[in-house]
Scaffold this motif. Sequence first.
Motif, PDB file in Angstrom:
ATOM      1  N   THR A 191       0.702  -1.356  -0.064  1.00  0.00           N
ATOM      2  CA  THR A 191       0.056   0.194   0.059  1.00  0.00           C
ATOM      3  C   THR A 191       0.848   1.184   0.049  1.00  0.00           C
ATOM      4  N   PHE A 192       1.819   1.464   0.969  1.00  0.00           N
ATOM      5  CA  PHE A 192       2.406   2.531   1.056  1.00  0.00           C
ATOM      6  C   PHE A 192       3.212   3.118  -0.166  1.00  0.00           C
ATOM      7  N   PRO A 193       4.255   2.073  -0.906  1.00  0.00           N
ATOM      8  CA  PRO A 193       4.587   2.454  -1.986  1.00  0.00           C
ATOM      9  C   PRO A 193       3.912   2.781  -3.102  1.00  0.00           C
ATOM     10  N   ALA A 194       2.683   2.185  -3.111  1.00  0.00           N
ATOM     11  CA  ALA A 194       1.755   2.336  -4.285  1.00  0.00           C
ATOM     12  C   ALA A 194       1.365   3.645  -4.523  1.00  0.00           C
ATOM     13  N   ILE A 195       0.679   4.040  -3.032  1.00  0.00           N
ATOM     14  CA  ILE A 195       0.070   5.325  -3.186  1.00  0.00           C
ATOM     15  C   ILE A 195       1.142   6.705  -3.304  1.00  0.00           C
ATOM     16  N   VAL A 196       2.083   6.366  -2.536  1.00  0.00           N
ATOM     17  CA  VAL A 196       3.104   7.398  -2.887  1.00  0.00           C
ATOM     18  C   VAL A 196       3.538   7.838  -3.962  1.00  0.00           C
ATOM     19  N   THR A 197       3.958   6.380  -4.801  1.00  0.00           N
ATOM     20  CA  THR A 197       4.253   6.414  -6.471  1.00  0.00           C
ATOM     21  C   THR A 197       2.905   7.273  -7.029  1.00  0.00           C
ATOM     22  N   ALA A 198       1.956   7.035  -6.816  1.00  0.00           N
ATOM     23  CA  ALA A 198       0.597   7.449  -7.494  1.00  0.00           C
ATOM     24  C   ALA A 198       0.544   9.009  -7.191  1.00  0.00           C
ATOM     25  N   TYR A 199       0.852   9.707  -6.174  1.00  0.00           N
ATOM     26  CA  TYR A 199       0.868  11.231  -5.984  1.00  0.00           C
ATOM     27  C   TYR A 199       2.182  11.622  -6.429  1.00  0.00           C
ATOM     28  N   VAL A 200       3.121  11.025  -6.249  1.00  0.00           N
ATOM     29  CA  VAL A 200       4.192  11.630  -7.285  1.00  0.00           C
ATOM     30  C   VAL A 200       4.037  11.817  -8.752  1.00  0.00           C
ATOM     31  N   GLY A 201       3.508  10.823  -9.389  1.00  0.00           N
ATOM     32  CA  GLY A 201       2.930  10.736 -10.598  1.00  0.00           C
ATOM     33  C   GLY A 201       2.062  12.046 -11.013  1.00  0.00           C
ATOM     34  N   GLN A 202       1.171  12.158 -10.219  1.00  0.00           N
ATOM     35  CA  GLN A 202       0.062  13.112 -10.447  1.00  0.00           C
ATOM     36  C   GLN A 202       0.531  14.404 -10.097  1.00  0.00           C
ATOM     37  N   ALA A 203       1.511  14.714  -9.361  1.00  0.00           N
ATOM     38  CA  ALA A 203       2.436  16.035  -9.031  1.00  0.00           C
ATOM     39  C   ALA A 203       3.071  16.238 -10.300  1.00  0.00           C
ATOM     40  N   ALA A 204       3.714  15.256 -10.849  1.00  0.00           N
ATOM     41  CA  ALA A 204       4.692  15.618 -12.121  1.00  0.00           C
ATOM     42  C   ALA A 204       3.658  16.017 -13.234  1.00  0.00           C
ATOM     43  N   PHE A 205       2.532  15.296 -13.520  1.00  0.00           N
ATOM     44  CA  PHE A 205       1.732  15.626 -14.455  1.00  0.00           C
ATOM     45  C   PHE A 205       1.236  17.113 -14.217  1.00  0.00           C
ATOM     46  N   LEU A 206       0.944  17.443 -12.966  1.00  0.00           N
ATOM     47  CA  LEU A 206       0.152  18.915 -13.039  1.00  0.00           C
ATOM     48  C   LEU A 206       1.230  20.001 -12.876  1.00  0.00           C
ATOM     49  N   ARG A 207       2.514  19.610 -12.841  1.00  0.00           N
ATOM     50  CA  ARG A 207       3.667  20.781 -13.149  1.00  0.00           C
ATOM     51  C   ARG A 207       3.612  21.182 -14.594  1.00  0.00           C
ATOM     52  N   LYS A 208       3.012  20.190 -15.565  1.00  0.00           N
ATOM     53  CA  LYS A 208       3.155  20.447 -16.902  1.00  0.00           C
ATOM     54  C   LYS A 208       1.622  20.848 -17.082  1.00  0.00           C
ATOM     55  N   PHE A 209       0.665  20.428 -16.719  1.00  0.00           N
ATOM     56  CA  PHE A 209      -0.900  20.623 -17.119  1.00  0.00           C
ATOM     57  C   PHE A 209      -1.512  21.110 -15.786  1.00  0.00           C
ATOM     58  N   PRO A 210      -1.387  22.341 -15.113  1.00  0.00           N
ATOM     59  CA  PRO A 210      -2.013  22.805 -13.841  1.00  0.00           C
ATOM     60  C   PRO A 210      -3.384  23.047 -14.113  1.00  0.00           C
ATOM     61  N   GLU A 211      -3.858  23.187 -15.316  1.00  0.00           N
ATOM     62  CA  GLU A 211      -5.193  23.638 -15.709  1.00  0.00           C
ATOM     63  C   GLU A 211      -6.247  22.303 -15.609  1.00  0.00           C
ATOM     64  N   GLN A 212      -5.304  21.173 -15.317  1.00  0.00           N
ATOM     65  CA  GLN A 212      -6.326  20.021 -15.363  1.00  0.00           C
ATOM     66  C   GLN A 212      -6.585  19.149 -13.815  1.00  0.00           C
ATOM     67  N   VAL A 213      -6.163  20.227 -12.789  1.00  0.00           N
ATOM     68  CA  VAL A 213      -6.350  19.806 -11.444  1.00  0.00           C
ATOM     69  C   VAL A 213      -7.533  19.339 -11.008  1.00  0.00           C
ATOM     70  N   SER A 214      -8.782  19.816 -11.632  1.00  0.00           N
ATOM     71  CA  SER A 214     -10.229  19.529 -11.136  1.00  0.00           C
ATOM     72  C   SER A 214     -10.451  18.111 -11.413  1.00  0.00           C
ATOM     73  N   ASN A 215      -9.607  17.518 -12.262  1.00  0.00           N
ATOM     74  CA  ASN A 215      -9.859  16.159 -12.716  1.00  0.00           C
ATOM     75  C   ASN A 215      -8.462  15.205 -13.025  1.00  0.00           C
ATOM     76  N   THR A 216      -7.525  15.629 -11.963  1.00  0.00           N
ATOM     77  CA  THR A 216      -6.091  15.228 -12.038  1.00  0.00           C
ATOM     78  C   THR A 216      -6.006  13.619 -12.213  1.00  0.00           C
ATOM     79  N   PHE A 217      -6.820  12.840 -11.582  1.00  0.00           N
ATOM     80  CA  PHE A 217      -6.590  11.334 -11.699  1.00  0.00           C
ATOM     81  C   PHE A 217      -6.783  10.936 -12.969  1.00  0.00           C
ATOM     82  N   TYR A 218      -7.977  11.086 -13.606  1.00  0.00           N
ATOM     83  CA  TYR A 218      -8.283  10.769 -14.892  1.00  0.00           C
ATOM     84  C   TYR A 218      -7.492  11.300 -15.958  1.00  0.00           C
ATOM     85  N   ALA A 219      -7.420  12.503 -15.716  1.00  0.00           N
ATOM     86  CA  ALA A 219      -6.495  13.314 -16.824  1.00  0.00           C
ATOM     87  C   ALA A 219      -5.154  12.839 -17.090  1.00  0.00           C
ATOM     88  N   CYS A 220      -4.519  12.199 -16.157  1.00  0.00           N
ATOM     89  CA  CYS A 220      -2.875  11.855 -16.085  1.00  0.00           C
ATOM     90  C   CYS A 220      -2.955  10.442 -16.670  1.00  0.00           C
TER      91      CYS A 220
END
Length: 737
Positions: free
Chosen positions: A284-313
């Motif tokens: 659980t711990f490594p999986a969810i931390v990796t998921a948040y790290v990936g979402q943050a990396a995606f938002l650094r490039k596409f910050p306008e997609q924050v309202s639907n971050t999970f599905y957008a990335c």
Amino acid sequence: MLGWKTTVILAFQSIGIVYGDIGTSPLYVLSSIFTDGIHNIDDIIGVLSLIIYTIITIPMLKYVFVVLHANDNGNGGAFALYSLICRHAKVSLIPNQQPEDMELSNYTLETPFKPKGTKNLKQKLENSYFAKVMLVLITMLGTSMVIGDGIFTPSMSVLSAVSGISTSLGEDAVVGITIAILILLFGMQRFGTDKVGLSFAPILIVWFALISGIGIYNLVKHDIGVLRAFNPKCIYDYFERNGFKQAWLSLGGIFLCITGSEAMFADLGHFNVRAIQISFSFVTFPAIVTAYVGQAAFLRKFPEQVSNTFYACIPGHLYWPTFVIAIFASIIASQAMISGAFSIISQAQNLGCFPKVKVVHTSTKHRGQVYIPEINYMFMIACIVVSAAFKTSTRMSHAYGIAVVCDMTITTLLVSFIMLVVWKKNIWVVVLFLPFGCIELLYLSSQMTKFTNGGFVPLVLAFFLTTLMGIWHYVQKERYMFELNNKISTESLGKLVNKGNINRMPGIGLLYSELVQGIPLIFPHFIANISSIHSVVVFVSIKAIPIATVALEERFLFRHVEPRDHKIFHCVVRHGYRDELGDHVEFESQLVHHLKEFITQELEAEAKTTTTVEQVPSIHVNENKMAYISQCYTTSDTLIEEGNHRTSSSSSYSITFSSSHMECAEKEMKFIRKAMEKGVVYMLGEAEVVANPKSSIFNKIIVNYAYSFMRKNFRQMDKVMAIPRNRLLKVGMTYEI
């Protein structure tokens, strides 16, 4: 101690039960934090750092390494902690403790206190009625928060998953699909945690593989620089950049990344400590931390997609498979807190803090896995109402986090008591644990800013449930004290049974009473109305012991009610908060079996007793005792009667027990068997509890209306044990408290 094979299997099952909630938090956390959009790209790093260290601090350090060890013989939850405290300090409000209870194999008490400060605390707890009341109320409040969490978690998780198609179907369609899924989920609960866990675990493992894989993909493709969020200085920079107030307000959304952490402790009774530690640390711990790290990396490039971050990335070709798995994962997330709520309600009921409900034990392999039909359908209705009222996961997040953080704070407080009273740690060791509570209070203060936007809902629900449990426990305590203060003496019982108009009819009569010692007041009331009693009468007191389980061979504690020839016994049926009493057939069989064992052991103990009397002019012997001995045994010497005395014809005599002892034992057994053949009748006192006319108006409202309503609308003892109507005898009586 379970073997590694069993532990690994339980760890696998726990993935399907415990981690659904915290595992699906990447669905909605970042959109709940940046509700007004991202104004500074560097805030993504600060928020990611807060998420990482929140997960490390609360779920990992607090729960996995500390709280899980504060279990009661493998059981978690607020009432398990309360039971543990009750065994080590006399803080129970119902005075039914007996020295015999401490001899139970699972009733383990620690060595005497060493740190002086902790000993003083124990004495203050035991001597303060206010402290006892507050302790049980805090426990009830923690239980209420878990129940509230069990209502909000299904709605929040399923809504978040289904929202992936909100752009194409609309908000109303999403709510409709959510309600349909919730109905299906609660319909599956009757199959039990064991089967549900085995079916859900593979799905959640696929889910963790997907979100961690997508996280790595986004990290490598968009911005690997987000890894600097592991430097805690990023948290300081985030607060400095936004100002304390604005950063503090965002903590309410950040806290959602650890919702479901309390399930690790609440569901502990379904698994064990080692299984939970393995599954969280390595899956659980490594999986969810990796998921948040990936979402943050995606938002650094596409910050306008924050309202639907999970599905957008999500990469295009994985969108629909991930959406389907997300739906199943959200169902699993709901299962985590539903299972925990079932367990903790069962514990509360067994400890006299919740009205009677039917508890179904769903697994013969793993004790503690339960299903409660009435609560299950109440949860289903509540979840449907919550989903229809809030409509979106963003609005629901305003209420969701408050119930979770309140439960965590109460757990921290109770574990602190465990450290002092049970573990006997120095006060300074406890001080090192209290920062967890300070962090949780900081998150709670941020969540409370959303009180008017729906945050009041879980608090109102918790207040209602705590009031319900408090009223039930208060009246049960006062009812017990009424019986204790008005119990019948043994002498009065003898006069009652010896009346000429009282008939002894064949059979066994089981008279239920909550009184542990003494003859219940309801018994003469039965005789006054029926004028007959059975040839064997057993006063049955079902007593909750503050431990998880009582071994079957230790459960039934018998003693004679003198005089013996009346064939009246008192039986205390001791059970833990995870024990199942069973239906009437199983209960009858166990009770009669242990009654026979009690008679045999008692006669054998007396048979082994050798009495030696030195030669004296005359020896005074209790006439009743000698009369009993003469009925069952013979002596090696002739006993000569001289007036009111009995003397031995030799310098000393020994009572030798031969075949007549066996004949007496067989006679007793034959009598019990014959009574059993005539059938067992259950006698229940239909005690109507009313407030004393001289009591306060507040007491009259609680007893005459609130308690009376609950008692009439929840199950009675005969319903819980499924006693057939043709073998049930009820007599009404009124208790004034």
